[in-house]
Design a protein around this motif. Structure first.
Motif, PDB file in Angstrom:
ATOM      1  N   ARG A  98       0.846  -1.180   0.000  1.00  0.00           N
ATOM      2  CA  ARG A  98       0.000   0.000   0.000  1.00  0.00           C
ATOM      3  C   ARG A  98       0.882   1.230   0.000  1.00  0.00           C
ATOM      4  O   ARG A  98       1.921   1.251   0.668  1.00  0.00           O
ATOM      5  CB  ARG A  98      -0.877  -0.006   1.259  1.00  0.00           C
ATOM      6  CG  ARG A  98      -2.213   0.643   1.054  1.00  0.00           C
ATOM      7  CD  ARG A  98      -3.110   0.418   2.235  1.00  0.00           C
ATOM      8  NE  ARG A  98      -2.963   1.581   3.099  1.00  0.00           N
ATOM      9  CZ  ARG A  98      -3.211   1.594   4.377  1.00  0.00           C
ATOM     10  NH1 ARG A  98      -3.602   0.496   4.991  1.00  0.00           N
ATOM     11  NH2 ARG A  98      -3.072   2.681   5.075  1.00  0.00           N
ATOM     12  N   LYS A  99       0.466   2.217  -0.742  1.00  0.00           N
ATOM     13  CA  LYS A  99       1.200   3.479  -0.768  1.00  0.00           C
ATOM     14  C   LYS A  99       0.706   4.312   0.409  1.00  0.00           C
ATOM     15  O   LYS A  99      -0.438   4.747   0.438  1.00  0.00           O
ATOM     16  CB  LYS A  99       0.969   4.204  -2.091  1.00  0.00           C
ATOM     17  CG  LYS A  99       1.988   5.254  -2.395  1.00  0.00           C
ATOM     18  CD  LYS A  99       1.762   5.788  -3.796  1.00  0.00           C
ATOM     19  CE  LYS A  99       2.991   6.457  -4.321  1.00  0.00           C
ATOM     20  NZ  LYS A  99       2.772   6.935  -5.698  1.00  0.00           N
ATOM     21  N   ILE A 100       1.581   4.479   1.396  1.00  0.00           N
ATOM     22  CA  ILE A 100       1.235   5.182   2.625  1.00  0.00           C
ATOM     23  C   ILE A 100       2.125   6.413   2.722  1.00  0.00           C
ATOM     24  O   ILE A 100       3.355   6.286   2.731  1.00  0.00           O
ATOM     25  CB  ILE A 100       1.436   4.264   3.849  1.00  0.00           C
ATOM     26  CG1 ILE A 100       0.561   3.005   3.706  1.00  0.00           C
ATOM     27  CG2 ILE A 100       1.162   5.010   5.145  1.00  0.00           C
ATOM     28  CD1 ILE A 100       0.860   1.911   4.690  1.00  0.00           C
ATOM     29  N   ASP A 101       1.508   7.576   2.772  1.00  0.00           N
ATOM     30  CA  ASP A 101       2.258   8.835   2.800  1.00  0.00           C
ATOM     31  C   ASP A 101       3.274   8.905   1.668  1.00  0.00           C
ATOM     32  O   ASP A 101       4.405   9.344   1.854  1.00  0.00           O
ATOM     33  CB  ASP A 101       2.945   9.028   4.164  1.00  0.00           C
ATOM     34  CG  ASP A 101       1.956   9.137   5.304  1.00  0.00           C
ATOM     35  OD1 ASP A 101       0.838   9.681   5.076  1.00  0.00           O
ATOM     36  OD2 ASP A 101       2.269   8.682   6.417  1.00  0.00           O
ATOM     37  N   GLY A 102       2.859   8.400   0.498  1.00  0.00           N
ATOM     38  CA  GLY A 102       3.697   8.480  -0.697  1.00  0.00           C
ATOM     39  C   GLY A 102       4.768   7.409  -0.814  1.00  0.00           C
ATOM     40  O   GLY A 102       5.555   7.430  -1.760  1.00  0.00           O
ATOM     41  N   ILE A 103       4.810   6.458   0.133  1.00  0.00           N
ATOM     42  CA  ILE A 103       5.844   5.413   0.129  1.00  0.00           C
ATOM     43  C   ILE A 103       5.171   4.045   0.116  1.00  0.00           C
ATOM     44  O   ILE A 103       4.263   3.778   0.914  1.00  0.00           O
ATOM     45  CB  ILE A 103       6.749   5.540   1.369  1.00  0.00           C
ATOM     46  CG1 ILE A 103       7.435   6.905   1.370  1.00  0.00           C
ATOM     47  CG2 ILE A 103       7.778   4.421   1.416  1.00  0.00           C
ATOM     48  CD1 ILE A 103       8.151   7.227   2.657  1.00  0.00           C
ATOM     49  N   TRP A 104       5.626   3.164  -0.771  1.00  0.00           N
ATOM     50  CA  TRP A 104       5.080   1.814  -0.851  1.00  0.00           C
ATOM     51  C   TRP A 104       5.603   0.981   0.316  1.00  0.00           C
ATOM     52  O   TRP A 104       6.802   0.930   0.569  1.00  0.00           O
ATOM     53  CB  TRP A 104       5.461   1.164  -2.182  1.00  0.00           C
ATOM     54  CG  TRP A 104       4.703   1.739  -3.324  1.00  0.00           C
ATOM     55  CD1 TRP A 104       5.133   2.686  -4.205  1.00  0.00           C
ATOM     56  CD2 TRP A 104       3.369   1.425  -3.711  1.00  0.00           C
ATOM     57  NE1 TRP A 104       4.139   2.981  -5.106  1.00  0.00           N
ATOM     58  CE2 TRP A 104       3.048   2.216  -4.833  1.00  0.00           C
ATOM     59  CE3 TRP A 104       2.399   0.548  -3.209  1.00  0.00           C
ATOM     60  CZ2 TRP A 104       1.803   2.151  -5.468  1.00  0.00           C
ATOM     61  CZ3 TRP A 104       1.161   0.490  -3.845  1.00  0.00           C
ATOM     62  CH2 TRP A 104       0.879   1.280  -4.958  1.00  0.00           C
ATOM     63  N   LYS A 105       4.673   0.322   1.023  1.00  0.00           N
ATOM     64  CA  LYS A 105       5.007  -0.540   2.159  1.00  0.00           C
ATOM     65  C   LYS A 105       4.269  -1.865   2.023  1.00  0.00           C
ATOM     66  O   LYS A 105       3.123  -1.908   1.579  1.00  0.00           O
ATOM     67  CB  LYS A 105       4.581   0.106   3.488  1.00  0.00           C
ATOM     68  CG  LYS A 105       5.300   1.388   3.827  1.00  0.00           C
ATOM     69  CD  LYS A 105       6.715   1.124   4.270  1.00  0.00           C
ATOM     70  CE  LYS A 105       7.395   2.394   4.731  1.00  0.00           C
ATOM     71  NZ  LYS A 105       8.738   2.133   5.235  1.00  0.00           N
ATOM     72  N   VAL A 106       4.915  -2.940   2.444  1.00  0.00           N
ATOM     73  CA  VAL A 106       4.266  -4.251   2.493  1.00  0.00           C
ATOM     74  C   VAL A 106       3.298  -4.236   3.666  1.00  0.00           C
ATOM     75  O   VAL A 106       3.706  -3.984   4.803  1.00  0.00           O
ATOM     76  CB  VAL A 106       5.296  -5.379   2.653  1.00  0.00           C
ATOM     77  CG1 VAL A 106       4.605  -6.732   2.807  1.00  0.00           C
ATOM     78  CG2 VAL A 106       6.279  -5.398   1.477  1.00  0.00           C
ATOM     79  N   VAL A 107       2.018  -4.527   3.405  1.00  0.00           N
ATOM     80  CA  VAL A 107       1.014  -4.579   4.474  1.00  0.00           C
ATOM     81  C   VAL A 107       0.549  -6.010   4.728  1.00  0.00           C
ATOM     82  O   VAL A 107       0.035  -6.304   5.804  1.00  0.00           O
ATOM     83  CB  VAL A 107      -0.180  -3.640   4.204  1.00  0.00           C
ATOM     84  CG1 VAL A 107       0.281  -2.195   4.153  1.00  0.00           C
ATOM     85  CG2 VAL A 107      -0.931  -4.011   2.945  1.00  0.00           C
ATOM     86  N   VAL A 108       0.723  -6.889   3.724  1.00  0.00           N
ATOM     87  CA  VAL A 108       0.423  -8.316   3.874  1.00  0.00           C
ATOM     88  C   VAL A 108       1.512  -9.089   3.154  1.00  0.00           C
ATOM     89  O   VAL A 108       1.862  -8.787   2.020  1.00  0.00           O
ATOM     90  CB  VAL A 108      -0.954  -8.688   3.268  1.00  0.00           C
ATOM     91  CG1 VAL A 108      -1.199 -10.194   3.363  1.00  0.00           C
ATOM     92  CG2 VAL A 108      -2.080  -7.924   3.918  1.00  0.00           C
ATOM     93  N   ASP A 109       2.065 -10.087   3.852  1.00  0.00           N
ATOM     94  CA  ASP A 109       3.105 -10.965   3.292  1.00  0.00           C
ATOM     95  C   ASP A 109       2.705 -12.397   3.595  1.00  0.00           C
ATOM     96  O   ASP A 109       2.565 -12.772   4.751  1.00  0.00           O
ATOM     97  CB  ASP A 109       4.459 -10.630   3.916  1.00  0.00           C
ATOM     98  CG  ASP A 109       5.607 -11.478   3.401  1.00  0.00           C
ATOM     99  OD1 ASP A 109       5.365 -12.564   2.818  1.00  0.00           O
ATOM    100  OD2 ASP A 109       6.761 -11.060   3.591  1.00  0.00           O
ATOM    101  N   HIS A 110       2.481 -13.181   2.549  1.00  0.00           N
ATOM    102  CA  HIS A 110       2.230 -14.609   2.706  1.00  0.00           C
ATOM    103  C   HIS A 110       3.389 -15.328   2.032  1.00  0.00           C
ATOM    104  O   HIS A 110       3.505 -15.313   0.816  1.00  0.00           O
ATOM    105  CB  HIS A 110       0.901 -15.014   2.083  1.00  0.00           C
ATOM    106  CG  HIS A 110       0.586 -16.468   2.263  1.00  0.00           C
ATOM    107  ND1 HIS A 110      -0.179 -17.168   1.383  1.00  0.00           N
ATOM    108  CD2 HIS A 110       0.925 -17.340   3.231  1.00  0.00           C
ATOM    109  CE1 HIS A 110      -0.288 -18.421   1.790  1.00  0.00           C
ATOM    110  NE2 HIS A 110       0.381 -18.536   2.918  1.00  0.00           N
ATOM    111  N   SER A 111       4.264 -15.887   2.848  1.00  0.00           N
ATOM    112  CA  SER A 111       5.453 -16.572   2.327  1.00  0.00           C
ATOM    113  C   SER A 111       5.381 -18.047   2.680  1.00  0.00           C
ATOM    114  O   SER A 111       5.056 -18.414   3.808  1.00  0.00           O
ATOM    115  CB  SER A 111       6.731 -15.957   2.917  1.00  0.00           C
ATOM    116  OG  SER A 111       6.884 -14.634   2.469  1.00  0.00           O
ATOM    117  N   SER A 112       5.690 -18.882   1.695  1.00  0.00           N
ATOM    118  CA  SER A 112       5.691 -20.325   1.952  1.00  0.00           C
ATOM    119  C   SER A 112       6.997 -20.930   1.500  1.00  0.00           C
ATOM    120  O   SER A 112       7.748 -20.350   0.764  1.00  0.00           O
ATOM    121  CB  SER A 112       4.536 -20.982   1.205  1.00  0.00           C
ATOM    122  OG  SER A 112       4.659 -20.779  -0.189  1.00  0.00           O
TER     123      SER A 112
END
Length: 141
Positions: free
Chosen positions: A127-141
């Motif tokens: 999600r772009k939060i305050d102009g910066i892309w951040k990982v908000v959900v990570d599903h790693s297997s």
């Protein structure tokens, strides 16, 4: 005149949902910085790519984890030193935009350690939060 005004409103609405030309590259840059930070053995710096919020969701083999701090603690527990962190590489398969400020990323990960290799796949929502892309959900297997 009404038709022109409606056309302008329609164009403005379409542009409001449009991605900036740099958004995909900005997302790839976040992931590249994470890879680089990991390979330097700096989990704290690696975690800067994640949303620093209690609502961050990480799903791994042990199930869901909520929160940036808990995710950091789990990483430190699972990778206590540079040797266990190994060398990380990503294989980005796709980046799709869900909205102008949300994106889906599919990729593979590989960690080469002295004693072996770990690998799998991940799906991310950024999600772009305050102009910066951040990982908000990570599903790693």
């Amino acid at each position: 005149m009404k038709k022109i005004i409606l056309f302008i409103i329609l164009i403005a609405a379409l542009n409001a949902n449009a991605q900036k030309p740099t958004d995909k590259q900005d997302i790839l840059n976040v992931l590249e910085k994470q890879r680089s930070d990991w390979n330097r053995g700096d989990i704290e710096a690696y975690m800067q790519g994640y949303w620093k919020n209690d609502s961050l969701l990480f799903v791994g083999k042990s199930g869901p984890t909520y929160g940036w701090q808990k995710t950091l603690e789990n990483y430190k527990k699972g990778y206590p030193d540079k040797a266990t962190m190994g060398v990380l590489t990503f294989g980005i398969k796709k980046v799709d935009f869900l909205t102008k400020d949300k994106a889906f990323v599919l990729g593979s990960w590989n960690v080469k350690q002295e004693k072996g290799e770990l690998k799998g796949y991940f799906t991310l929502i950024l999600r772009k939060i305050d102009g910066i892309w951040k990982v908000v959900v990570d599903h790693s297997s």
